[in-house]
Design an enzyme around this catalytic site. Structure first.
Site, PDB file in Angstrom:
ATOM      1  N   ASP A   1       5.413  -2.622  10.566  1.00 37.84           N
ATOM      2  CA  ASP A   1       6.085  -3.777  11.036  1.00 37.84           C
ATOM      3  C   ASP A   1       6.167  -4.818  10.264  1.00 37.84           C
ATOM      4  O   ASP A   1       6.217  -4.871   8.741  1.00 37.84           O
ATOM      5  CB  ASP A   1       5.099  -4.375  12.410  1.00 37.84           C
ATOM      6  CG  ASP A   1       5.795  -4.889  13.341  1.00 37.84           C
ATOM      7  OD1 ASP A   1       6.215  -6.129  13.168  1.00 37.84           O
ATOM      8  OD2 ASP A   1       5.943  -4.374  14.607  1.00 37.84           O
TER       9      ASP A   1
ATOM     10  N   THR B   1       4.574  -7.799   7.503  1.00 36.84           N
ATOM     11  CA  THR B   1       3.597  -8.005   6.726  1.00 36.84           C
ATOM     12  C   THR B   1       3.839  -9.176   5.775  1.00 36.84           C
ATOM     13  O   THR B   1       5.173  -9.560   5.615  1.00 36.84           O
ATOM     14  CB  THR B   1       3.101  -6.922   6.173  1.00 36.84           C
ATOM     15  OG1 THR B   1       1.507  -6.907   5.822  1.00 36.84           O
ATOM     16  CG2 THR B   1       3.892  -6.402   5.007  1.00 36.84           C
TER      17      THR B   1
ATOM     18  N   HIS C   1       3.361 -10.347   1.752  1.00 35.69           N
ATOM     19  CA  HIS C   1       2.715  -9.930   0.282  1.00 35.69           C
ATOM     20  C   HIS C   1       2.663 -11.624  -0.371  1.00 35.69           C
ATOM     21  O   HIS C   1       3.597 -12.435  -0.203  1.00 35.69           O
ATOM     22  CB  HIS C   1       3.730  -9.188  -0.697  1.00 35.69           C
ATOM     23  CG  HIS C   1       4.007  -8.006   0.337  1.00 35.69           C
ATOM     24  ND1 HIS C   1       2.733  -7.058   0.205  1.00 35.69           N
ATOM     25  CD2 HIS C   1       5.141  -7.208   0.825  1.00 35.69           C
ATOM     26  CE1 HIS C   1       3.420  -5.913   0.980  1.00 35.69           C
ATOM     27  NE2 HIS C   1       4.576  -5.906   1.170  1.00 35.69           N
TER      28      HIS C   1
ATOM     29  N   GLY D   1       4.270   1.278   0.078  1.00 32.07           N
ATOM     30  CA  GLY D   1       3.001   1.920  -0.070  1.00 32.07           C
ATOM     31  C   GLY D   1       1.923   1.092   0.743  1.00 32.07           C
ATOM     32  O   GLY D   1       2.136   0.934   1.803  1.00 32.07           O
TER      33      GLY D   1
ATOM     34  N   CYS E   1       1.583  -6.967  11.015  1.00 35.76           N
ATOM     35  CA  CYS E   1       1.845  -5.406  11.451  1.00 35.76           C
ATOM     36  C   CYS E   1       1.861  -5.338  13.068  1.00 35.76           C
ATOM     37  O   CYS E   1       1.845  -4.191  13.202  1.00 35.76           O
ATOM     38  CB  CYS E   1       0.525  -4.648  11.108  1.00 35.76           C
ATOM     39  SG  CYS E   1       0.225  -4.727   8.861  1.00 35.76           S
TER      40      CYS E   1
END
Length: 234
Positions: free
Chosen positions: A82, A84, A86, A160, A178
């Site tokens: 879902d 997220t 960064h 990843g 998420c």
């Protein structure tokens, strides 16, 4: 006799999300035709929100127009998972590896990514655990410390994991991380704040994350390459 396996690790520093995405796509294509060996990108991103292929825009809690004011970008991807976030002080690993060569299925691959972050946490006395029910990622109690979103095409992985060393956690307040509501987000810094544990430079922590990954996936040797050694943009 088991054939020794090496992992080439690219330390890229901070990379724009789209540049990292294009690099992954190129390397995944090269890996499919065995032009390169298994490669791991180790990097961080500027503030960036990403959505998986399910396009769950409703888990973005602020208008997209406000993101630029916040200094953040939004990108749509073909990974699983879902929405997220960064950003700086978050360790990101993008494995470009052949699951067929190492005999792993998708589920075991994700479990190993979770174990990578669990093992790193344990080095600092933080007891983390993996998925419960359908909740992928890594948790400390009910607080999420690591996220996973992967893409597998023709047995080759991309995208990843993301592990929170010490990011600005306020960025997570603008999303349902998420897609899991009513759960907090945490970081290694936050979880060690009340102990005597002193964190080293985050470059050291990120390299330790790589080492945990290599051990769990059975690589015998790591070949480190820094950004200055590589002919790439970003």
């Amino acid at each position: 006799m088991r054939i020794p396996r090496n992992l080439e690790v690219w330390r890229l520093g901070t990379v724009n999300y789209l540049k990292a995405l294009k690099l992954q796509e190129k390397l995944a294509s090269d890996r499919k035709i065995n032009k390169i060996s298994d490669t791991l990108l180790s990097l961080q991103h500027p503030p960036t929100y990403t959505l998986g292929k399910r396009r769950t825009d409703y888990n973005l809690l602020v208008p997209e127009s406000e993101l630029k004011t916040m200094g953040a970008e939004l990108h749509y991807t073909q990974r699983g998972g879902d929405i997220t976030f960064h950003g700086p002080h978050q360790a990101v690993l993008y494995p470009i590896i052949s699951l067929r060569d190492i005999g792993l299925g998708a589920r075991k691959y994700v479990e190993n990514l979770e174990s990578t972050m669990i093992d790193l946490s344990s080095l600092y006395g933080v007891k983390a655990h993996g998925q419960r029910k359908c909740e992928t990622g890594v948790w400390v109690g009910d607080r999420k410390i690591g996220a996973i979103g992967v893409r597998i095409s023709s047995g080759i992985t991309s995208h990843g994991l993301a592990y929170n060393i010490d990011p600005d956690l306020t960025f997570f307040k603008h999303i349902v991380p998420c897609g899991i509501a009513d759960k907090d987000v945490t970081s290694l810094r936050r979880e060690t704040r009340e102990t005597d544990m002193v964190l080293p430079d985050e470059e050291v922590v990120q390299d330790q994350l790589v080492t945990c990954f290599a051990r769990l996936f059975g690589y015998n040797d790591i070949i480190w390459k820094d950004k200055n050694d590589l002919e790439i943009d970003g």
